[in-house]
Design a protein around this motif. Structure first.
Motif, PDB file in Angstrom:
ATOM      1  N   ALA A 124      35.624  34.167  32.531  1.00 31.77           N
ATOM      2  CA  ALA A 124      36.199  33.021  31.607  1.00 31.77           C
ATOM      3  C   ALA A 124      37.169  32.306  31.956  1.00 31.77           C
ATOM      4  O   ALA A 124      37.949  31.637  31.336  1.00 31.77           O
ATOM      5  N   ASP A 125      37.433  32.463  33.308  1.00 26.68           N
ATOM      6  CA  ASP A 125      38.663  31.437  33.884  1.00 26.68           C
ATOM      7  C   ASP A 125      38.652  29.955  33.536  1.00 26.68           C
ATOM      8  O   ASP A 125      37.307  29.756  33.771  1.00 26.68           O
ATOM      9  N   PRO A 126      39.445  29.303  33.269  1.00 24.34           N
ATOM     10  CA  PRO A 126      39.505  27.889  32.998  1.00 24.34           C
ATOM     11  C   PRO A 126      39.065  27.013  34.235  1.00 24.34           C
ATOM     12  O   PRO A 126      38.787  25.934  34.216  1.00 24.34           O
ATOM     13  N   ASP A 127      39.406  27.790  35.640  1.00 22.09           N
ATOM     14  CA  ASP A 127      39.109  27.257  36.911  1.00 22.09           C
ATOM     15  C   ASP A 127      37.566  27.474  37.317  1.00 22.09           C
ATOM     16  O   ASP A 127      37.458  28.762  37.514  1.00 22.09           O
ATOM     17  N   VAL A 128      36.839  26.597  37.436  1.00 21.31           N
ATOM     18  CA  VAL A 128      35.389  27.048  37.926  1.00 21.31           C
ATOM     19  C   VAL A 128      35.192  27.654  39.032  1.00 21.31           C
ATOM     20  O   VAL A 128      34.546  28.413  39.640  1.00 21.31           O
ATOM     21  N   ARG A 129      36.332  27.440  39.983  1.00 24.29           N
ATOM     22  CA  ARG A 129      36.424  27.856  41.507  1.00 24.29           C
ATOM     23  C   ARG A 129      36.672  29.207  41.545  1.00 24.29           C
ATOM     24  O   ARG A 129      36.161  30.084  42.434  1.00 24.29           O
ATOM     25  N   VAL A 130      37.090  30.044  40.521  1.00 26.33           N
ATOM     26  CA  VAL A 130      37.552  31.225  40.262  1.00 26.33           C
ATOM     27  C   VAL A 130      36.144  32.010  39.683  1.00 26.33           C
ATOM     28  O   VAL A 130      35.681  33.129  40.344  1.00 26.33           O
ATOM     29  N   VAL A 131      35.400  31.132  38.779  1.00 27.99           N
ATOM     30  CA  VAL A 131      34.252  31.873  38.274  1.00 27.99           C
ATOM     31  C   VAL A 131      33.268  32.025  39.620  1.00 27.99           C
ATOM     32  O   VAL A 131      32.532  33.082  39.299  1.00 27.99           O
ATOM     33  N   ALA A 132      33.276  30.779  40.198  1.00 27.58           N
ATOM     34  CA  ALA A 132      32.364  30.820  41.499  1.00 27.58           C
ATOM     35  C   ALA A 132      32.425  31.882  42.332  1.00 27.58           C
ATOM     36  O   ALA A 132      31.735  32.575  42.894  1.00 27.58           O
ATOM     37  N   GLU A 133      33.731  32.226  42.530  1.00 35.10           N
ATOM     38  CA  GLU A 133      34.260  33.377  43.661  1.00 35.10           C
ATOM     39  C   GLU A 133      33.555  34.594  43.071  1.00 35.10           C
ATOM     40  O   GLU A 133      33.176  35.368  43.666  1.00 35.10           O
ATOM     41  N   LEU A 134      33.842  34.762  41.633  1.00 33.18           N
ATOM     42  CA  LEU A 134      33.451  36.129  41.007  1.00 33.18           C
ATOM     43  C   LEU A 134      31.900  36.120  41.379  1.00 33.18           C
ATOM     44  O   LEU A 134      31.409  37.321  41.463  1.00 33.18           O
ATOM     45  N   ALA A 135      31.332  34.947  40.968  1.00 33.96           N
ATOM     46  CA  ALA A 135      29.646  35.265  41.125  1.00 33.96           C
ATOM     47  C   ALA A 135      29.153  35.400  42.563  1.00 33.96           C
ATOM     48  O   ALA A 135      28.012  36.005  42.616  1.00 33.96           O
ATOM     49  N   LEU A 136      30.057  35.095  43.309  1.00 36.89           N
ATOM     50  CA  LEU A 136      29.709  35.403  44.745  1.00 36.89           C
ATOM     51  C   LEU A 136      29.529  36.860  45.172  1.00 36.89           C
ATOM     52  O   LEU A 136      28.933  37.159  46.030  1.00 36.89           O
ATOM     53  N   TRP A 137      30.546  37.449  44.934  1.00 39.03           N
ATOM     54  CA  TRP A 137      30.598  38.822  44.979  1.00 39.03           C
ATOM     55  C   TRP A 137      30.314  40.154  44.049  1.00 39.03           C
ATOM     56  O   TRP A 137      30.570  41.088  44.365  1.00 39.03           O
ATOM     57  N   THR A 138      30.056  39.702  42.864  1.00 41.21           N
ATOM     58  CA  THR A 138      30.166  40.593  41.779  1.00 41.21           C
ATOM     59  C   THR A 138      28.864  41.433  41.627  1.00 41.21           C
ATOM     60  O   THR A 138      27.844  41.388  42.471  1.00 41.21           O
ATOM     61  N   THR A 139      29.058  42.106  40.673  1.00 39.55           N
ATOM     62  CA  THR A 139      27.646  43.153  40.541  1.00 39.55           C
ATOM     63  C   THR A 139      26.450  42.381  39.707  1.00 39.55           C
ATOM     64  O   THR A 139      26.594  41.302  39.427  1.00 39.55           O
TER      65      THR A 139
END
Length: 505
Positions: A124-139
């Motif tokens: 839910a981070d307001p910066d999409v770059r943070v969310v995209a980084e999570l998406a790259l490595w997440t479960t």
């Protein structure tokens, strides 16, 4: 003087007392060399982190600092380094998920084993770059959830993640079952339609060259498809229909897949772009019939890459070795040869075949010795670095083939000190010989003295332990800082001179 201290900091013979002294005066460069020391104690690591805050990250990555040595409030970047290795504490992740610095939240999002509540916060981070980084490595579960994210950049990252469930990856490709994306990095900051100038003069612009959006997030969707095509978890059924797509980048991505059906491989083998055919040529998915077709490809890179295909038949490989510029490398097919195939190649009348097998370092001694007498210089160049060759064999190679094989003979780990001295005195000289001898464990001072006269070999020779301490001390004053630093890092440097250098700082 500073470059000498950097060299000293890397010197494995530096005493613990002098290491302590360097820690007390270290700057970023000296700290980088100190942090790499194998003998750095935990107490010294903590002292270095106190002295140079930036070194704490390097020390944490190298295992010199533990969770007990790091406070996320004082050294958040070191805490992130430990979290990245799975060695941090869960409460650190919760603290750093709210860090005001976006880059730290982004690094946190790439860390493994994050608590579920931290992943929810980052999603839910307001910066999409943070969310995209999570998406790259997440479960897998979180990746499936983020596949429906309204921002196309997040979906592109989900498509890269090999943990993303196959059905979700197929949905990203087809669009079925997912709501349309509403944003991308282009339309976040520009009025659409917009095409980013590849030569954009704006210094603060971080859009990729050629990025475009007409409301359908064109370039990001294309990047998402390419990522999905390269993702081995994406079902081949979802992507094989793109084999004739007008985008060369999508066809290129398809050419690397190991699960393509034969018909798709055949279509790509006639692709007008040589790079697509080259990637396909190295792909183990292609069958022998297609390999034989690609062996006649007009593009030299296609043929070269085909030689690295582990399924290439030996007769095709030999033909490629004659004209494909494979290079001095052991190709997978030869590395996998049976003993009978090794003998077949080694006794072939074709020097290209013998050259291929000469790259192996595990051929039987009798095969090695037979190849050592080969009349072809290309075969000898491939074999010369082979351990186990005698001095007589190496000297015979030089006598027969001269300058063509000198550097390869010098690279042989069993080359004697006397042979190395003769190689650096050879006329005409071969400059690469000096660099090989300068790094050779058997090099003597007379040989190294000649290496020191060569501009490119001089920095390598300055670090050789066979140099007398007096010569190393002279090199500390060399006009080339790289040479002087290498001399300062030389373990044969006198301890008294080391102490004096530190004292004079």
């Amino acid at each position: 003087m500073h470059h000498l201290l950097c060299g000293l900091a890397a010197n494995p013979a530096l005493s613990s007392e002098l290491v302590d002294r360097l820690i007390s005066i270290a700057d970023d460069d000296i700290a980088m060399s100190l942090a790499d020391r194998a003998d750095l104690s935990r107490a010294q690591a903590r002292a270095l982190a106190e002295r140079v805050d930036g070194s704490a990250v390097q020390l944490a990555f190298e295992g010199r600092l533990t969770a007990a040595d790091v406070s996320p409030c004082v050294r958040p970047d070191a805490a992130l380094a430990l979290l990245d290795q799975g060695l941090g504490r869960p409460e650190w992740a919760r603290l750093l998920a709210a860090d005001p610095v976006r880059e730290r939240r982004e690094k946190l999002a790439a860390c493994p084993g994050l608590p579920s509540d931290v992943m929810d916060t980052l999603a839910a981070d307001p910066d999409v770059r943070v969310v995209a980084e999570l998406a790259l490595w997440t479960t897998p579960d979180m990746a499936a959830r983020l596949a429906a994210h309204p921002h196309a950049e997040v979906r592109r990252a989900v498509a890269c993640n090999e943990a993303t469930p196959p059905a979700v990856l197929a949905a990203l490709v087809t669009g079925k079952g997912l709501p349309a994306a509403r944003h991308c990095l282009v339309c976040d900051g520009e009025e659409t339609p917009f095409v980013h100038d590849p030569h954009c003069p704006r210094l603060d612009c971080d859009l990729p060259p050629g990025a475009r959006c007409d409301g359908s997030h064109t370039s990001t969707v294309h990047a998402m498809l390419e990522a999905a095509f390269r993702n081995p978890a994406t079902p081949v059924e979802a992507v094989v229909g793109f084999v004739d797509h007008p985008s060369v980048f999508l066809r290129w991505a398809l050419a690397t897949r190991r699960d393509l059906p034969r018909q798709a491989c055949a279509r790509l083998a006639s692709d007008p772009t040589a790079g697509v055919r080259a990637d396909l040529a190295e792909n183990p998915a292609i069958d022998v019939s297609l390999i034989r077709t690609l062996a006649d490809d007009p593009d030299p890179d296609v043929r070269r890459r085909l030689a690295h295909n582990p399924r290439v038949p030996l007769d095709v490989l030999i033909r490629l070795a004659r004209n494909a510029r494979i290079g001095a490398t052991l190709v997978p097919r030869v590395a996998a040869c049976s003993p009978a195939e090794v003998e077949e190649l080694a006794t072939s009348p074709d020097p290209a075949a013998r050259m291929l097998v000469a790259q192996r370092r595990d051929v039987p001694p009798e095969t090695r010795d037979r190849l050592a007498a080969d009349p072809d210089a290309k075969v000898i160049k491939a074999l010369a670095p082979h351990p186990g060759l005698t001095e007589a064999q190496l000297r015979a190679m030089v006598d027969r083939h001269g300058v063509h094989v000198l550097a390869k003979v010098a690279a042989n780990p069993d080359a004697s000190p006397a042979l190395l001295e003769d190689l650096v005195r050879h006329e005409p000289a071969v400059r690469k010989v000096f660099r090989e001898v300068a790094r050779h464990r058997g090099a003597t001072y007379p040989a190294l003295l000649r290496c020191l006269a060569d501009e490119r070999a001089r920095p390598v020779a300055a670090g050789h332990t066979a140099l007398p301490p007096s010569v190393i001390e002279e090199l500390l004053a060399d006009a080339d800082a790289q040479v002087a630093e290498a001399a300062a890092a030389n373990p044969s440097l006198s301890p008294a001179v080391m102490a004096d250098l530190v004292r004079r700082q």
